[in-house]
Design a protein around this motif. Structure first.
Motif: not given
Ligand code: SAM
Length: 254
Positions: A88-104, A128-130
């Motif tokens: 998990a330190e190497r690969l994580r997954y997150l459910r998120h709508d990419l039209r909004t800013p990411l927490p990371e 999304l590109f922003r």
């Protein structure tokens, strides 16, 4: 068709797409990406959207620290189930709508692969590109690999539809309808085989390479280079053959 993608990327999509994109091809693509971008062990990669993690996992196996982001619960569950022995330190997954800013933030690279934008209005693509631009560090790169309008038009000039037999024997047919004024294609998928039969509709806003570069520039990215697919070959549109898929690399300015 509003937010069609919320239900499109389901179990049927997964079954079909996994046969079109076998893991050997995905591993080859991840290796090509690694070489194109001169990635290094420990680099931070954002795979967004990541689908069922077909590239996130091999990128992590090559040594990157990867966050795969997607909105589809089904595809993310498949991605996590197939992580194998990647920790998990190497690969994580997150459910998120990419039209909004990411927490990371502070990624070295963000990848948007396999025609993963153009699903709604132009403003949503800009959002999304922003998100991708703000997720990479200043000087970090955003890579976009996609089909595009020049390719679509030259393909449609040769055939109005495409059909194939998948590995499990399923017959798969796509009959796209292109509105050249709106710049939007309606994708009409039909399939029938041992896993059942069905149909699906999607809508894709297909930009020209010029428009894609402008979109990226409009969110604060500087164009670096355009390539033919995931290769180091410069993108050109010469000759009588369809121009092929496009990869654009751009860098965050500030
Ligand atoms: C064509 S698939 C490609 C996935 C992956 N890049 C690959 O190469 O297999 C497009 C993906 O975009 C995701 N997607 C579409 N709109 C999204 C959004 N607004 N936020 C997050 N994911 C989204 C879908 O769930 C789907 O997994």
């Amino acid at each position: 068709m509003n937010d069609w993608w919320r239900s499109f990327f389901d179990g049927d999509y997964l079954r079909i797409a996994k046969q079109v994109f076998r893991q050997e091809n995905s591993t080859e693509q991840a290796t090509a990406l690694w070489s194109m971008l001169d990635l290094w062990p420990g680099c931070r990669v954002l795979d967004a959207p990541c689908g069922w993690g077909r590239l996130s996992r091999p990128l992590a196996q090559l040594g990157a620290t990867v966050l795969g982001v997607d909105q589809s619960e089904t595809l993310l569950a498949a991605a996590d189930a197939e992580r194998g022995d990647v920790p998990a330190e190497r690969l994580r997954y997150l459910r998120h709508d990419l039209r909004t800013p990411l927490p990371e933030t502070d990624f070295d690279v963000a990848c948007n692969i396999f025609t993963s934008f153009g699903y709604g209005m132009e403003e949503e693509d800009r959002d999304l590109f922003r998100t991708l631009c703000r997720a990479v560090r200043v000087g970090g790169r955003v890579l976009v690999e996609t089909s595009h309008r020049d390719l679509l038009c030259s393909s449609l000039a040769r055939a109005r539809s495409s059909a194939m037999r998948l590995a499990d024997g399923t017959i798969f047919l796509d009959e796209p309808e292109f509105d050249p004024i709106a710049g939007v294609v309606a994708l009409n998928w039909y399939w029938s085989g041992p896993g059942g039969s069905g149909e699906k509709r999607a809508s894709w806003r297909c930009y020209t390479p010029t428009e894609i570069v402008r979109l990226l520039e409009s969110v604060g990215l500087r164009f670096v280079a355009a390539y033919k697919g995931l290769s180091k070959v410069a993108y050109t549109a010469e000759g009588t053959e369809p121009p092929g898929r496009l990869t654009v690399v751009a860098v965050r300015q500030e």
